[in-house]
Design a protein around this motif. Structure first.
Motif, PDB file in Angstrom:
ATOM      1  N   GLY A 159       0.814  -1.208   0.000  1.00 44.79           N
ATOM      2  CA  GLY A 159       0.000   0.000   0.000  1.00 44.79           C
ATOM      3  C   GLY A 159       0.848   1.259   0.000  1.00 44.79           C
ATOM      4  N   GLY A 160       1.928   1.237   0.777  1.00 50.52           N
ATOM      5  CA  GLY A 160       2.813   2.399   0.831  1.00 50.52           C
ATOM      6  C   GLY A 160       3.478   2.677  -0.501  1.00 50.52           C
ATOM      7  N   MET A 161       3.929   1.605  -1.175  1.00 55.89           N
ATOM      8  CA  MET A 161       4.577   1.781  -2.472  1.00 55.89           C
ATOM      9  C   MET A 161       3.586   2.250  -3.544  1.00 55.89           C
ATOM     10  SD  MET A 161       7.810   1.180  -2.079  1.00 55.89           S
ATOM     11  CE  MET A 161       7.629   1.950  -0.462  1.00 55.89           C
ATOM     12  N   VAL A 162       2.349   1.724  -3.508  1.00 58.95           N
ATOM     13  CA  VAL A 162       1.330   2.189  -4.453  1.00 58.95           C
ATOM     14  C   VAL A 162       1.064   3.670  -4.216  1.00 58.95           C
ATOM     15  CG1 VAL A 162      -1.097   2.027  -5.126  1.00 58.95           C
ATOM     16  CG2 VAL A 162       0.219  -0.049  -4.759  1.00 58.95           C
ATOM     17  N   SER A 163       0.963   4.053  -2.955  1.00 62.14           N
ATOM     18  CA  SER A 163       0.745   5.453  -2.607  1.00 62.14           C
ATOM     19  C   SER A 163       1.887   6.320  -3.115  1.00 62.14           C
ATOM     20  CB  SER A 163       0.602   5.601  -1.095  1.00 62.14           C
ATOM     21  OG  SER A 163       0.536   6.953  -0.708  1.00 62.14           O
ATOM     22  N   LEU A 164       3.115   5.867  -2.890  1.00 65.67           N
ATOM     23  CA  LEU A 164       4.284   6.629  -3.304  1.00 65.67           C
ATOM     24  C   LEU A 164       4.324   6.803  -4.822  1.00 65.67           C
ATOM     25  CD1 LEU A 164       7.845   6.060  -1.887  1.00 65.67           C
ATOM     26  CD2 LEU A 164       7.500   6.343  -4.334  1.00 65.67           C
ATOM     27  N   TRP A 165       4.132   5.713  -5.550  1.00 65.78           N
ATOM     28  CA  TRP A 165       4.154   5.784  -7.009  1.00 65.78           C
ATOM     29  C   TRP A 165       2.957   6.570  -7.539  1.00 65.78           C
ATOM     30  CZ3 TRP A 165       7.887   5.062 -10.388  1.00 65.78           C
ATOM     31  CH2 TRP A 165       8.993   4.297 -10.016  1.00 65.78           C
ATOM     32  N   SER A 166       1.832   6.548  -6.832  1.00 66.22           N
ATOM     33  CA  SER A 166       0.671   7.330  -7.252  1.00 66.22           C
ATOM     34  C   SER A 166       0.978   8.818  -7.222  1.00 66.22           C
ATOM     35  CB  SER A 166      -0.534   7.029  -6.351  1.00 66.22           C
ATOM     36  OG  SER A 166      -0.978   5.697  -6.515  1.00 66.22           O
ATOM     37  N   LEU A 167       1.747   9.257  -6.219  1.00 67.70           N
ATOM     38  CA  LEU A 167       2.120  10.663  -6.141  1.00 67.70           C
ATOM     39  C   LEU A 167       2.964  11.067  -7.345  1.00 67.70           C
ATOM     40  CD1 LEU A 167       3.037  10.965  -2.341  1.00 67.70           C
ATOM     41  CD2 LEU A 167       0.803  11.036  -3.450  1.00 67.70           C
ATOM     42  N   ALA A 168       3.853  10.149  -7.765  1.00 72.97           N
ATOM     43  CA  ALA A 168       4.670  10.430  -8.942  1.00 72.97           C
ATOM     44  C   ALA A 168       3.816  10.476 -10.208  1.00 72.97           C
ATOM     45  CB  ALA A 168       5.769   9.378  -9.071  1.00 72.97           C
ATOM     46  N   VAL A 169       2.839   9.573 -10.309  1.00 77.37           N
ATOM     47  CA  VAL A 169       1.969   9.548 -11.487  1.00 77.37           C
ATOM     48  C   VAL A 169       1.095  10.794 -11.532  1.00 77.37           C
ATOM     49  CG1 VAL A 169       0.042   8.332 -12.579  1.00 77.37           C
ATOM     50  CG2 VAL A 169       1.975   7.037 -11.697  1.00 77.37           C
ATOM     51  N   VAL A 227       1.878  22.966  -4.811  1.00 79.26           N
ATOM     52  CA  VAL A 227       3.075  22.205  -5.168  1.00 79.26           C
ATOM     53  C   VAL A 227       4.022  22.099  -3.980  1.00 79.26           C
ATOM     54  CG1 VAL A 227       5.173  22.273  -6.578  1.00 79.26           C
ATOM     55  CG2 VAL A 227       2.949  22.685  -7.632  1.00 79.26           C
ATOM     56  N   VAL A 228       4.218  23.197  -3.270  1.00 82.33           N
ATOM     57  CA  VAL A 228       5.098  23.184  -2.101  1.00 82.33           C
ATOM     58  C   VAL A 228       4.590  22.197  -1.059  1.00 82.33           C
ATOM     59  CG1 VAL A 228       5.938  24.552  -0.155  1.00 82.33           C
ATOM     60  CG2 VAL A 228       5.959  25.519  -2.463  1.00 82.33           C
ATOM     61  N   VAL A 229       3.287  22.220  -0.812  1.00 87.38           N
ATOM     62  CA  VAL A 229       2.703  21.301   0.178  1.00 87.38           C
ATOM     63  C   VAL A 229       2.852  19.854  -0.271  1.00 87.38           C
ATOM     64  CG1 VAL A 229       0.552  20.588   1.283  1.00 87.38           C
ATOM     65  CG2 VAL A 229       1.088  23.005   1.078  1.00 87.38           C
ATOM     66  N   MET A 230       2.648  19.588  -1.553  1.00 84.31           N
ATOM     67  CA  MET A 230       2.755  18.219  -2.064  1.00 84.31           C
ATOM     68  C   MET A 230       4.164  17.664  -1.922  1.00 84.31           C
ATOM     69  SD  MET A 230       0.394  18.373  -5.488  1.00 84.31           S
ATOM     70  CE  MET A 230      -1.398  18.401  -5.386  1.00 84.31           C
ATOM     71  N   VAL A 231       5.162  18.447  -2.333  1.00 89.62           N
ATOM     72  CA  VAL A 231       6.550  18.001  -2.242  1.00 89.62           C
ATOM     73  C   VAL A 231       6.959  17.845  -0.786  1.00 89.62           C
ATOM     74  CG1 VAL A 231       8.947  18.594  -2.768  1.00 89.62           C
ATOM     75  CG2 VAL A 231       7.168  19.003  -4.464  1.00 89.62           C
ATOM     76  N   PHE A 232       6.549  18.793   0.056  1.00 87.72           N
ATOM     77  CA  PHE A 232       6.871  18.719   1.479  1.00 87.72           C
ATOM     78  C   PHE A 232       6.241  17.476   2.111  1.00 87.72           C
ATOM     79  CE2 PHE A 232       5.934  19.772   5.962  1.00 87.72           C
ATOM     80  CZ  PHE A 232       7.232  20.008   6.402  1.00 87.72           C
ATOM     81  N   GLY A 233       4.984  17.184   1.758  1.00 86.43           N
ATOM     82  CA  GLY A 233       4.324  15.995   2.287  1.00 86.43           C
ATOM     83  C   GLY A 233       5.028  14.719   1.884  1.00 86.43           C
ATOM     84  N   PHE A 234       5.492  14.658   0.637  1.00 86.63           N
ATOM     85  CA  PHE A 234       6.233  13.486   0.168  1.00 86.63           C
ATOM     86  C   PHE A 234       7.503  13.290   0.990  1.00 86.63           C
ATOM     87  CE2 PHE A 234       9.408  11.388  -2.389  1.00 86.63           C
ATOM     88  CZ  PHE A 234       8.717  10.365  -3.026  1.00 86.63           C
ATOM     89  N   LEU A 235       8.246  14.382   1.201  1.00 86.34           N
ATOM     90  CA  LEU A 235       9.510  14.284   1.937  1.00 86.34           C
ATOM     91  C   LEU A 235       9.288  13.920   3.397  1.00 86.34           C
ATOM     92  CD1 LEU A 235      11.424  17.352   0.441  1.00 86.34           C
ATOM     93  CD2 LEU A 235      11.745  14.924  -0.103  1.00 86.34           C
ATOM     94  N   VAL A 236       8.250  14.487   4.011  1.00 83.82           N
ATOM     95  CA  VAL A 236       7.951  14.157   5.408  1.00 83.82           C
ATOM     96  C   VAL A 236       7.612  12.676   5.549  1.00 83.82           C
ATOM     97  CG1 VAL A 236       6.260  14.495   7.262  1.00 83.82           C
ATOM     98  CG2 VAL A 236       7.245  16.467   6.105  1.00 83.82           C
ATOM     99  N   CYS A 237       6.909  12.153   4.552  1.00 76.22           N
ATOM    100  CA  CYS A 237       6.474  10.764   4.601  1.00 76.22           C
ATOM    101  C   CYS A 237       7.627   9.789   4.431  1.00 76.22           C
ATOM    102  CB  CYS A 237       5.419  10.515   3.520  1.00 76.22           C
ATOM    103  SG  CYS A 237       4.857   8.802   3.417  1.00 76.22           S
ATOM    104  N   TRP A 238       8.486  10.036   3.449  1.00 73.36           N
ATOM    105  CA  TRP A 238       9.453   9.010   3.040  1.00 73.36           C
ATOM    106  C   TRP A 238      10.906   9.324   3.356  1.00 73.36           C
ATOM    107  CZ3 TRP A 238       7.443   4.515   2.175  1.00 73.36           C
ATOM    108  CH2 TRP A 238       6.125   4.432   1.718  1.00 73.36           C
TER     109      TRP A 238
END
Length: 355
Positions: free
Chosen positions: A125-135, A259-270
Motif C-alpha cells: 500500500g505504501g509503495m502504491v501510494s508513493l508511485w501514485s504521487l509520482a503519477v 506544489v510546495v505542500v505536495m513536495v513537502f508531504g512526500f519528503l515528510v512521509c518518506w
C-alpha cells in the motif's frame, strides 16, 4: 524438530545492546516489549495508531464513496486519486489496525505469519501510494505543460497509470516473501516492515535496501521534482505574460502553494524512513536505538491521513462533493467550488506564451 522458540529466532532482530543468552525471552512474538519503553510510550502509540486507523479509513472510504456517488468526479484525472485512496485504505485498515492492537498488547500478537502479512500489505500500500504521487505529478505535467503538444488524456492512460503503480509496488513488496530481505518487527516491535537491520548474507538486505532507495524513493522523487518544477515554470511564464490578470496571478499563487505542500508531504512521509535505513546499512556495527525506527514507520503510516488532505481536499471539486455527502446534499461552499485548482491551472497555462 525445531520448537516454537527456535522458529521465532529467524523472524526478529535483537540489537547487541539487548542481547542475552536466552534471546527468546525478548521475542516480540511471545512477550511484551517492556524493555524498549514504558507503558506510557506504548499507550501513546496505541492512541496514535487508533487515530490513524479511524481517520485514515474514514477519509479514504469517503473519497471512494464520493467518486461512486458523484458522476462528475469520475474523470480520467481523478482515477489516480481514487487509486491513492485504495492504497491508503489498505495501509490504514490492515497496517494501522494491526499496529494498534499490537501496541495495546505491547508485542506483536499475530505471530510470524501475521508479521509477513502486515509487512507485505503495508509495504504494498505504501509503495502504491508513493508511485501514485509520482503519477499524479506526471499527469499534471502532461496536461498542463503540454510537452507533447495538445495531449488528450483519456481513460486508457489513467488505467495504465494506476496499473503501473501496482506493478511497481509488487516489484518492491514481493521479494521479502521469497528470501530477498524479510519482513520482521521494527521499532518498538509492534509493526512489521522489511529487514534493514541485519547483515545476514542469507537475505542480502543491503542490496534490497539500495533497490528500495533508488527505485522506490529516488526515482519517484526525481519525477515529482521535475514535473512540478516544470509546472511552476509554465505558470510563472503565463502569469508574467498576463500581469494584469488577477485570476491568473491568483491561480499561480494557489498552485505554487499546492506544489510546495505536495513536495513537502512526500519528503515528510518518506525521507526519514529512507535516510534511517541507509544510515544503518552504511554504518554497520554502529550502535543505534532500535526504538528510533518507530518514528519513520509512523510517518509512513500517517500518510494515509495527510495524503488525502493534500491531494483530495485541496481539489475543490472533491472537497465540495465530500461536504455535500457529509451534510446531506448541502455544501457549505459556493458554486465556484465545483472548479478544481487543476482546471484553473489548465486554463491559465493554455493561454500562456507559445513554446
Amino acid at each position: 524438530m525445531k520448537n516454537r522458540h527456535q522458529e521465532f529466532q529467524e523472524d526478529f532482530y535483537i540489537p547487541i545492546a539487548l542481547d542475552t543468552n536466552n534471546i527468546t525471552s525478548l521475542s516480540p512474538f511471545l512477550v511484551p516489549q517492556d524493555h524498549l519503553g514504558g507503558s506510557g510510550i506504548f499507550m501513546a502509540m496505541t492512541a496514535f495508531m487508533f487515530f490513524l486507523f479511524v481517520c485514515g479509513t474514514a477519509i479514504n472510504v469517503l473519497t471512494i464513496v464520493c467518486t461512486i456517488q458523484y458522476k462528475k468526479l469520475r474523470s480520467h484525472l481523478n482515477y489516480i486519486l481514487v487509486n491513492l485512496a485504495v492504497a491508503n485504505l489498505l495501509v490504514s485498515s490492515i497496517g494501522s489496525f494491526t499496529a494498534f492492537v499490537s501496541f495495546l498488547k505491547r508485542y506483536f500478537i499475530f505471530g510470524t505469519a501475521g508479521c509477513k502479512i502486515e509487512g507485505f500489505t503495508s509495504t504494498l500500500g505504501g509503495m502504491v501510494s508513493l508511485w501514485s504521487l509520482a503519477v499524479v505529478a506526471f499527469e499534471r505535467w502532461l496536461v498542463i505543460c503540454k510537452p507533447v503538444g495538445n495531449f488528450s488524456f483519456k481513460g486508457t492512460h489513467a488505467i495504465i497509470g494506476c496499473a503501473l503503480t501496482w506493478f511497481c509496488a509488487l516489484l518492491a513488496s514481493v521479494p521479502p516473501l521469497f528470501g530477498w530481505s524479510r519482513y520482521i518487527p521494527e521499532g518498538l516491535q509492534c509493526s512489521c516492515g522489511p529487514d534493514w537491520y541485519t547483515t545476514n548474507n542469507k537475505y542480502n538486505n543491503e542490496s534490497y535496501v539500495m533497490f528500495l532507495f533508488c527505485f522506490c524513493f529516488g526515482f519517484p522523487l526525481s519525477v515529482i521534482i521535475f514535473c512540478y518544477g516544470q509546472l511552476l515554470f509554465t505558470l510563472k511564464s503565463a502569469a508574467k505574460a498576463q500581469a494584469d490578470s488577477a485570476s491568473t496571478q491568483k491561480a499561480e499563487r494557489e498552485v505554487t502553494k499546492m506544489v510546495v505542500v505536495m513536495v513537502f508531504g512526500f519528503l515528510v512521509c518518506w525521507m526519514p524512513y529512507a535516510s534511517f535505513a541507509l544510515w544503518v546499512v552504511f554504518n554497520r556495527g554502529q550502535p543505534f536505538d532500535l526504538r528510533l525506527a518507530t518514528i519513520p514507520s509512523c510517518l509512513c503510516k500517517a500518510s494515509t491521513v495527510y495524503n488525502p488532505v493534500i491531494y483530495v481536499f485541496m481539489n475543490k471539486q472533491f472537497r465540495s462533493c465530500m461536504m455535500k455527502l457529509i451534510f446531506c446534499g448541502k455544501s457549505p461552499f459556493g458554486d465556484d467550488e465545483d472548479t478544481s485548482t487543476s482546471s484553473q491551472v489548465t486554463q491559465v497555462s493554455s493561454v500562456g506564451p507559445e513554446k
